[in-house]
Design a protein around this motif. Structure first.
Motif, PDB file in Angstrom:
ATOM      1  N   ASP A 110      14.951 -11.336 -25.371  1.00  0.00           N
ATOM      2  CA  ASP A 110      13.715 -11.795 -26.001  1.00  0.00           C
ATOM      3  C   ASP A 110      13.125 -10.638 -26.803  1.00  0.00           C
ATOM      4  O   ASP A 110      12.748  -9.619 -26.219  1.00  0.00           O
ATOM      5  N   PRO A 111      13.043 -10.753 -28.128  1.00  0.00           N
ATOM      6  CA  PRO A 111      12.473  -9.658 -28.926  1.00  0.00           C
ATOM      7  C   PRO A 111      11.051  -9.287 -28.480  1.00  0.00           C
ATOM      8  O   PRO A 111      10.602  -8.170 -28.705  1.00  0.00           O
ATOM      9  N   GLY A 112      10.376 -10.219 -27.824  1.00  0.00           N
ATOM     10  CA  GLY A 112       9.042  -9.913 -27.293  1.00  0.00           C
ATOM     11  C   GLY A 112       9.084  -8.801 -26.255  1.00  0.00           C
ATOM     12  O   GLY A 112       8.098  -8.071 -26.073  1.00  0.00           O
ATOM     13  N   ASP A 113      10.225  -8.685 -25.553  1.00  0.00           N
ATOM     14  CA  ASP A 113      10.360  -7.594 -24.576  1.00  0.00           C
ATOM     15  C   ASP A 113      10.270  -6.239 -25.270  1.00  0.00           C
ATOM     16  O   ASP A 113       9.720  -5.280 -24.727  1.00  0.00           O
ATOM     17  N   TRP A 114      10.845  -6.172 -26.480  1.00  0.00           N
ATOM     18  CA  TRP A 114      10.774  -4.924 -27.238  1.00  0.00           C
ATOM     19  C   TRP A 114       9.318  -4.572 -27.559  1.00  0.00           C
ATOM     20  O   TRP A 114       8.903  -3.424 -27.435  1.00  0.00           O
ATOM     21  N   ASP A 115       8.542  -5.573 -27.963  1.00  0.00           N
ATOM     22  CA  ASP A 115       7.137  -5.314 -28.320  1.00  0.00           C
ATOM     23  C   ASP A 115       6.392  -4.656 -27.159  1.00  0.00           C
ATOM     24  O   ASP A 115       5.647  -3.697 -27.343  1.00  0.00           O
ATOM     25  N   LEU A 116       6.619  -5.185 -25.966  1.00  0.00           N
ATOM     26  CA  LEU A 116       5.960  -4.630 -24.779  1.00  0.00           C
ATOM     27  C   LEU A 116       6.483  -3.232 -24.451  1.00  0.00           C
ATOM     28  O   LEU A 116       5.713  -2.290 -24.237  1.00  0.00           O
ATOM     29  N   LEU A 117       7.813  -3.091 -24.422  1.00  0.00           N
ATOM     30  CA  LEU A 117       8.406  -1.817 -24.005  1.00  0.00           C
ATOM     31  C   LEU A 117       8.180  -0.717 -25.032  1.00  0.00           C
ATOM     32  O   LEU A 117       8.057   0.450 -24.682  1.00  0.00           O
ATOM     33  N   GLU A 118       8.115  -1.105 -26.302  1.00  0.00           N
ATOM     34  CA  GLU A 118       7.841  -0.099 -27.334  1.00  0.00           C
ATOM     35  C   GLU A 118       6.468   0.517 -27.109  1.00  0.00           C
ATOM     36  O   GLU A 118       6.273   1.724 -27.277  1.00  0.00           O
ATOM     37  N   ARG A 119       5.516  -0.288 -26.691  1.00  0.00           N
ATOM     38  CA  ARG A 119       4.172   0.237 -26.410  1.00  0.00           C
ATOM     39  C   ARG A 119       4.182   1.120 -25.163  1.00  0.00           C
ATOM     40  O   ARG A 119       3.700   2.246 -25.174  1.00  0.00           O
ATOM     41  N   LEU A 120       4.770   0.587 -24.089  1.00  0.00           N
ATOM     42  CA  LEU A 120       4.746   1.313 -22.810  1.00  0.00           C
ATOM     43  C   LEU A 120       5.587   2.581 -22.831  1.00  0.00           C
ATOM     44  O   LEU A 120       5.164   3.634 -22.335  1.00  0.00           O
ATOM     45  N   LEU A 121       6.794   2.479 -23.378  1.00  0.00           N
ATOM     46  CA  LEU A 121       7.781   3.561 -23.228  1.00  0.00           C
ATOM     47  C   LEU A 121       7.888   4.484 -24.436  1.00  0.00           C
ATOM     48  O   LEU A 121       8.389   5.595 -24.310  1.00  0.00           O
ATOM     49  N   VAL A 122       7.447   4.011 -25.599  1.00  0.00           N
ATOM     50  CA  VAL A 122       7.558   4.851 -26.802  1.00  0.00           C
ATOM     51  C   VAL A 122       6.177   5.329 -27.259  1.00  0.00           C
ATOM     52  O   VAL A 122       5.942   6.525 -27.403  1.00  0.00           O
ATOM     53  N   ARG A 123       5.273   4.376 -27.462  1.00  0.00           N
ATOM     54  CA  ARG A 123       3.955   4.746 -27.982  1.00  0.00           C
ATOM     55  C   ARG A 123       3.233   5.736 -27.068  1.00  0.00           C
ATOM     56  O   ARG A 123       2.605   6.680 -27.540  1.00  0.00           O
TER      57      ARG A 123
END
Length: 250
Positions: A110-123
């Protein structure tokens, strides 16, 4: 355990994402080694519990916590500035902010998983590294420690978003390490950015919930805390820009 006379004696260290079991273990270990520890989490209740648990388990009064929104760069900068103002220095940032989303296989991602993880793990990594860079550069023993996962180097089919986010966080941290290297010139860096790589973490409550599970290759949070403290025991040049593996290298 540390007696406060070692390399961490008098150090001031920030722990981001301190509300979980890894945060408790890490705050306690750093405080036992003589550091003043300031934890942050976006959940104030969970953070208060973690600080209390780390204190009563032996960390003592050298551990405090505050709610910080690490998704906001200004908040992260304010936190770093407050620590330097209150304690006169900041010698480390341990980045424990976690999160996971996965799928049965690659096609189901689910590309939505990327949206969440990009915030938590990258941002959050971008914000803590930018916020604390100057303070760590000024320290005689500055360390930025990212906790990462083996999946960044060898992502599995169902972990595309997670593996990609972890890989991005590692690349960002390595760029910070290069900045420390360039600053150090011929003498080598005096501060360092390092990556501790685990397969996954395990703690006592997980074992109690699943008494028959083997947790093969998992790193116990107390061993992780020991490894985090150990990053200060080694010269900056030795750990800067390196992945330190706590699990089998893929």
């Amino acid at each position: 355990m540390g007696n406060g006379n070692g390399v961490l004696s008098g150090a001031v260290i920030a722990v981001a994402g301190a509300g979980g079991p890894a945060g408790r273990a890490t705050m306690r270990r750093l405080a036992e080694a003589g550091a003043t520890v300031v934890g942050s989490d976006n959940n104030p209740e969970r953070l208060a519990e973690a600080v209390e648990a780390a204190r009563s388990a032996g960390g003592g009064a050298g551990i405090t916590g505050e709610k910080v929104d690490l998704l906001d760069l200004a908040s992260a900068r304010d936190w770093a500035d407050r620590i330097e103002k209150d304690f006169g220095r900041c010698d480390g940032l341990v980045h424990l902010v976690g999160g996971w989303r996965g799928s049965k296989g690659f096609a189901e991602t689910d590309p939505g998983d990327w949206d969440l993880l990009e915030r938590l793990l990258v941002r959050t990594v971008q914000h803590t590294s930018l916020a604390f860079f100057d303070a760590l550069r000024r320290s005689d023993r500055g360390r930025y420690v990212l906790i990462s996962a083996a999946g960044a180097s060898r992502p599995t089919a169902g972990n595309a978003a997670y593996g990609a986010a972890k890989a991005a966080a590692e690349a960002w941290t390595l760029a910070m390490a290069d900045a420390f290297r360039k600053e150090g010139g011929e003498q080598g860096p005096t501060s360092a950015a390092a990556i501790l790589v685990v397969k996954a973490l395990v703690h006592d409550a997980m074992r109690a919930e699943r008494p028959n599970a083997k947790f093969a290759g998992f790193t116990d949070v107390t061993d992780l805390a020991e490894a985090v403290a150990g990053v200060w025991d080694r010269p900056a040049a030795e750990v800067n820009g390196n992945r330190l593996w706590l699990t089998e290298k893929p």
